[in-house]
Write an enzyme that holds these catalytic residues in place. Structure first.
Site, short mmCIF file in Angstrom:
data_model
loop_
_atom_site.label_atom_id
_atom_site.label_comp_id
_atom_site.label_asym_id
_atom_site.label_seq_id
_atom_site.Cartn_x
_atom_site.Cartn_y
_atom_site.Cartn_z
N ASP A 1 5.48 9.90 -31.77
CA ASP A 1 6.85 10.35 -32.03
C ASP A 1 6.83 11.87 -31.90
OD1 ASP A 1 9.26 11.20 -33.07
OD2 ASP A 1 9.26 9.76 -34.73
N ASN B 1 6.85 12.07 -20.40
CA ASN B 1 8.10 11.41 -19.97
C ASN B 1 9.15 11.37 -21.08
OD1 ASN B 1 9.72 9.36 -18.32
ND2 ASN B 1 9.16 8.13 -20.12
N TYR C 1 20.91 19.39 -23.25
CA TYR C 1 19.80 18.72 -22.57
C TYR C 1 19.27 19.55 -21.40
CZ TYR C 1 17.77 15.21 -19.34
OH TYR C 1 16.97 14.53 -18.46
N LYS D 1 15.45 21.20 -20.59
CA LYS D 1 14.65 20.99 -19.38
C LYS D 1 14.38 22.33 -18.67
CE LYS D 1 14.29 16.42 -19.56
NZ LYS D 1 13.01 15.71 -19.77
N THR E 1 18.65 3.99 -15.53
CA THR E 1 17.89 3.48 -16.67
C THR E 1 18.79 3.05 -17.82
OG1 THR E 1 17.61 5.75 -17.49
CG2 THR E 1 15.84 4.84 -16.13
N1 NAP Z 1 17.47 8.60 -15.88
C1 NAP Z 1 17.80 9.71 -15.26
O1 NAP Z 1 18.78 9.78 -14.48
C2 NAP Z 1 16.98 10.95 -15.47
C3 NAP Z 1 17.28 12.10 -14.69
C4 NAP Z 1 16.53 13.23 -14.87
C5 NAP Z 1 15.49 13.24 -15.79
N2 NAP Z 1 15.22 12.13 -16.55
C6 NAP Z 1 14.11 12.17 -17.49
O2 NAP Z 1 13.28 11.05 -17.30
C7 NAP Z 1 12.59 10.75 -18.52
C8 NAP Z 1 12.72 9.28 -18.83
O3 NAP Z 1 14.08 8.98 -19.05
P1 NAP Z 1 14.71 7.54 -18.82
O4 NAP Z 1 15.92 7.73 -18.01
O5 NAP Z 1 13.66 6.59 -18.39
O6 NAP Z 1 15.25 7.14 -20.29
P2 NAP Z 1 14.53 6.45 -21.53
O7 NAP Z 1 14.03 5.10 -21.19
O8 NAP Z 1 15.45 6.60 -22.67
O9 NAP Z 1 13.25 7.36 -21.74
C9 NAP Z 1 13.17 8.33 -22.69
C10 NAP Z 1 12.09 7.94 -23.65
O10 NAP Z 1 11.87 9.03 -24.57
C11 NAP Z 1 11.75 8.46 -25.82
N3 NAP Z 1 11.95 9.35 -26.95
C12 NAP Z 1 13.10 9.91 -27.39
N4 NAP Z 1 12.85 10.62 -28.50
C13 NAP Z 1 11.53 10.50 -28.75
C14 NAP Z 1 10.67 10.97 -29.76
N5 NAP Z 1 11.11 11.72 -30.79
N6 NAP Z 1 9.36 10.66 -29.69
C15 NAP Z 1 8.89 9.89 -28.69
N7 NAP Z 1 9.65 9.38 -27.73
C16 NAP Z 1 10.96 9.69 -27.76
C17 NAP Z 1 12.72 7.29 -25.85
O11 NAP Z 1 12.38 6.43 -26.91
P3 NAP Z 1 13.50 5.62 -27.76
O12 NAP Z 1 13.79 4.40 -26.95
O13 NAP Z 1 12.81 5.34 -29.05
O14 NAP Z 1 14.69 6.53 -27.89
C18 NAP Z 1 12.43 6.70 -24.49
O15 NAP Z 1 11.27 5.89 -24.55
C19 NAP Z 1 13.18 11.67 -19.57
O16 NAP Z 1 12.35 12.81 -19.71
C20 NAP Z 1 14.50 12.08 -18.97
O17 NAP Z 1 14.96 13.32 -19.46
C21 NAP Z 1 15.96 10.98 -16.40
#
Ligand code: NAP
Length: 251
Positions: free
Chosen positions: A60, A87, A173, A177, A208
């Protein structure tokens, strides 16, 4: 075969899980982490059924003790890690404007995306050095650059997004980043002599979340290649750079 730690693997549709599955099916030894251990364990069970060699652990980013415990557990079990994929991240109330952003929410976003990622990397750094060819991928975002033509702070929302209505001019956000991108450059300079390469990777707008595809987000499988590429760079590969789909992005 590499030992690979991925943070933020809590949901099947997430980028972390897709990357874990891809690298696991290539035969690497995968450690997935989530703040809710049960969610990581459930996903690990799925990967095991596919024949992946996988371990799950609680990390966490808001609980520094959980990071220290995970480091100790992994050090005792594996003695090193070869690849760290930072990630995990979160975005809270993305529609909040500068003028009404809640400061507690803002602090949580920075503590998670910046401080927490910094601390995970700091704690696991000796294990990456022990690898002799450590790699770090910081999963960032075009929203964390100034110059990304669509998502960058200067250009957002750019011409490529003109069909979508955005009502959030300054999501915190993006600033987390931006800090992560800066951190990537700092890390790369500091880690150079230990053969640890570190790069930031934007996955692109990725579906996602339910409904994200309606806004043009691409299937999660499409972002995997660029992340895997950065995670498995050869010894003379780049460090301290920012990529999407293997191509350099402007800062
Ligand atoms: N999807 C997009 O379009 C996009 C675009 C640009 C960048 N990104 C980046 O890609 C990465 C993955 O995102 P995703 O889209 O796959 O969404 P996601 O599945 O929500 O991934 C984010 C993960 O971070 C976790 N998290 C949040 N707070 C946390 C904490 N305090 N400790 C540990 N884990 C924590 C979430 O866990 P919980 O489920 O417990 O909240 C989740 O497992 C992120 O860094 C995001 O910023 C995504």
């Amino acid at each position: 075969m590499k030992i690979i730690l991925i943070t933020g693997v809590s949901q099947r549709q997430g980028i972390g899980f897709a990357v874990a599955k891809h690298l696991g099916l290539e035969g690497h030894n995968i450690i997935i982490s989530a703040r809710n251990l049960e969610q990581a364990e459930n996903l690990a069970q799925e990967l095991k059924q596919d024949g992946v060699n996988v371990t799950s652990v609680k990390i966490d980013l808001l609980d520094l003790d959980s990071i220290r415990k995970a480091t100790k557990f992994i050090e005792e079990k594996f003695q090193k890690i070869d690849i760290l994929i930072n990630n995990a991240a979160l975005m809270l109330n993305s529609s909040a404007k500068f003028i009404d952003k809640d400061m507690d929410e803002l602090n949580i976003e920075f503590q998670t995306n910046v401080t927490g990622t910094w601390y995970v990397t700091q704690q696991f750094y000796p294990l990456l050095v022990a690898s002799g060819e450590g790699r770090i991928v910081n999963i960032s975002s075009g929203a964390g650059s100034f110059a990304d033509p669509d998502f960058g702070i200067v250009n957002f929302p750019g011409a490529g997004l003109s069909q979508i209505t955005f009502d959030y001019p300054l999501p915190a956000y993006g600033l987390t980043k931006l800090a992560l991108n800066g951190l990537t450059i700092k890390m790369a300079k500091e880690f150079k002599n230990d053969n640890v390469l570190v790069n930031a990777v934007c996955p692109g707008m990725t579906a996602t979340r339910p409904g994200a595809a309606d806004f043009g987000a691409r299937p999660v499988e499409e972002c995997v290649d660029g992340i895997v590429w950065a995670a498995t760079l050869p010894k003379d590969g780049p460090s301290g750079q920012f990529f999407r789909d293997r191509k350099v992005l402007p800062w």
